[in-house]
Scaffold this active site. Structure first.
Site, PDB file in Angstrom:
ATOM      1  N   ARG A 230       0.916  -1.103   0.031  1.00 29.27           N
ATOM      2  CA  ARG A 230      -0.009  -0.077   0.160  1.00 29.27           C
ATOM      3  C   ARG A 230       0.774   1.292  -0.079  1.00 29.27           C
ATOM      4  O   ARG A 230       1.895   1.287   0.611  1.00 29.27           O
ATOM      5  CB  ARG A 230      -1.008   0.055   1.057  1.00 29.27           C
ATOM      6  CG  ARG A 230      -2.131  -0.659   1.229  1.00 29.27           C
ATOM      7  CD  ARG A 230      -3.148  -0.303   0.156  1.00 29.27           C
ATOM      8  NE  ARG A 230      -4.099  -1.237   0.151  1.00 29.27           N
ATOM      9  CZ  ARG A 230      -4.320  -2.250  -0.732  1.00 29.27           C
ATOM     10  NH1 ARG A 230      -3.440  -2.537  -1.739  1.00 29.27           N
ATOM     11  NH2 ARG A 230      -5.431  -3.015  -0.915  1.00 29.27           N
ATOM     12  N   GLU A 259       4.075  12.791  -6.235  1.00 27.24           N
ATOM     13  CA  GLU A 259       5.438  13.397  -6.208  1.00 27.24           C
ATOM     14  C   GLU A 259       6.651  12.681  -6.252  1.00 27.24           C
ATOM     15  O   GLU A 259       7.697  13.199  -6.173  1.00 27.24           O
ATOM     16  CB  GLU A 259       5.210  13.912  -4.356  1.00 27.24           C
ATOM     17  CG  GLU A 259       4.795  12.712  -3.616  1.00 27.24           C
ATOM     18  CD  GLU A 259       3.619  12.589  -3.307  1.00 27.24           C
ATOM     19  OE1 GLU A 259       3.111  12.632  -2.029  1.00 27.24           O
ATOM     20  OE2 GLU A 259       2.656  12.857  -4.234  1.00 27.24           O
ATOM     21  N   HIS A 271      -0.038  -0.366 -10.503  1.00 27.27           N
ATOM     22  CA  HIS A 271      -1.086  -1.269  -9.700  1.00 27.27           C
ATOM     23  C   HIS A 271      -1.299  -2.418 -10.527  1.00 27.27           C
ATOM     24  O   HIS A 271      -2.564  -2.865 -10.613  1.00 27.27           O
ATOM     25  CB  HIS A 271      -2.334  -0.524  -9.400  1.00 27.27           C
ATOM     26  CG  HIS A 271      -2.823  -1.114  -8.148  1.00 27.27           C
ATOM     27  ND1 HIS A 271      -3.903  -0.539  -7.602  1.00 27.27           N
ATOM     28  CD2 HIS A 271      -2.549  -2.001  -7.099  1.00 27.27           C
ATOM     29  CE1 HIS A 271      -4.564  -1.426  -6.710  1.00 27.27           C
ATOM     30  NE2 HIS A 271      -3.409  -2.141  -6.565  1.00 27.27           N
TER      31      HIS A 271
END
Length: 393
Positions: A230, A259, A271
């Site tokens: 995560r 970022e 993902h």
């Protein structure tokens, strides 16, 4: 007939497990009995009062308001381990990507589309993409659940020296772990001794920002971190700073954040951990079968908010009671049943944290509405339902 509201694209193999004579599936059903989803972010307002259960075809349940579901007596299921092999394979690929500068070489080569002397250009520039082998290097695995165990075992088979850190490792996970995987006593010890760290823990209050300035201070210089768990486990700003100082040489993540995109040393992956046909099918089949067993029998397996609880059927009426885990409630429930002349043929009572779950087999095969009203009136009872076996047959 049970109504199941579907979000996302659920594998057809999973949906085919529903018997069309017992289940109606749809994306726009009102007052559904259950919800089946993958990555959809479910708001509390979208969970109607008719919902008894929510199943996610995947492991993480961050997109589901679990606490609110618990308060309302709604069972939330996930599918731990169903996508474990898919994630494990991508982690192994990430180990190689972080070491061999493969993606940098590919990107450079793609930019040479108009170079006439390509072979010569390759021979002159390939030194820029020199990497290192993973055999003999030290891998630290944080979290030894179904995925972490597979990653640790696979890495050891590739010649790596593997250590694991998990103060809450289960007995079943420990049995599955290779005997060559060493135990690390602390996170700091693992950070200091590892060439690579692979994260495999859930995102909780205790694990949020697990990789931060303090933990990175303990890191072996040039550490490579792989995050296929995560994004919230890692403080992005502090990882960026560690990459600039050389504390980290690479950060591979399946949970990219703005970022870190474009930062040198960051390999972002969109993902893809569970994005294989096999994983999607495994998760969907597992989620559907858990929902069916719950709706038809009241049995619970792999719930994140209720205890595992199951009972073989002995009669035609099964009573399910969810209540707060406080004294004297069970005795009040049994007292109501006795007053109604109902005999308990068999029962099981399990609890998890502040919630208790009861499955009660009754005879004779009847349970009047007044009985249900009395049960629901007991202080601490959250929900009740009865399952009529002859109706489901």
């Amino acid at each position: 007939m049970f109504d199941i509201k579907i979000y996302d694209n659920i594998s057809p193999l999973g949906l085919s497990q529903f018997d069309s004579e017992k289940y109606r599936l749809g994306r726009d059903l009102s007052a559904p009995n259950a919800i089946l989803l993958r990555s959809h972010s479910l708001s509390p307002i979208a969970i109607e009062s008719s919902v008894l259960a929510i199943a996610r075809a995947g492991a993480g349940v961050n997109s589901i308001p679990v606490d609110i579901c618990t308060e309302r007596g709604i069972t939330v299921f996930n599918t731990p381990g169903a996508n474990a092999n898919s994630v494990k394979e991508l982690v192994i690929a990430a180990l190689l990507l972080s070491s061999r500068r493969i993606h940098e070489g590919i990107n450079w080569l793609t930019s040479q589309i108009n170079v006439s002397q390509l072979t010569e250009a390759i021979e002159k520039k390939k030194y820029l993409f020199t990497g290192s082998e993973i055999a003999g290097k030290k891998l630290g695995v944080i979290g030894l659940g179904s995925i972490g165990v597979l990653v640790a075992n696979a890495a050891e088979q590739l010649g790596m020296k593997v250590s694991g850190y998990d103060p809450f490792i289960s007995v079943s996970a420990a049995w599955g772990l290779s005997s060559g995987v060493r135990r690390s006593e602390s996170l700091n010890q693992l950070m200091a001794n590892s060439d690579y760290i692979s994260l495999h823990v859930p995102l909780t209050q205790d694990t949020e920002n697990l990789i931060n300035e303090n933990s990175l201070k303990k890191a072996k210089p040039g550490l490579r971190i792989l995050n296929f768990a995560r994004d919230g486990l890692v403080n992005a700003d502090e990882v960026k700073a560690a990459l600039k100082t050389g504390t980290l040489s690479c950060y591979v993540t399946d949970f990219p954040v703005p970022e870190l995109l474009g930062e040198k040393g960051v390999i972002p992956i969109p993902h893809l951990g569970a994005s294989t046909t096999e994983a999607e099918e495994n998760c969907a089949v597992m989620a559907v079968n858990q929902l069916k067993n719950f709706l038809e029998n009241g049995n619970i397996r792999n719930s994140v908010n209720f205890p595992n609880c199951s009972l073989e059927s002995t009669g035609s009426i099964r009573l399910i009671v969810v209540n707060k885990n406080v004294p004297n409630i069970l005795s009040q429930i049994l007292s109501v049943l006795a007053q109604e002349g109902l005999n308990v043929e068999d029962m099981v009572n399990r609890h998890q944290d502040q919630i208790a779950y009861n499955i009660i087999e009754l005879s004779p095969p009847r349970l009047y509405p007044d009985s249900m009203k009395q049960l629901n009136a007991i202080d601490g009872v959250i929900i009740t339902r009865q399952i009529c076996r002859d109706i489901l047959a």
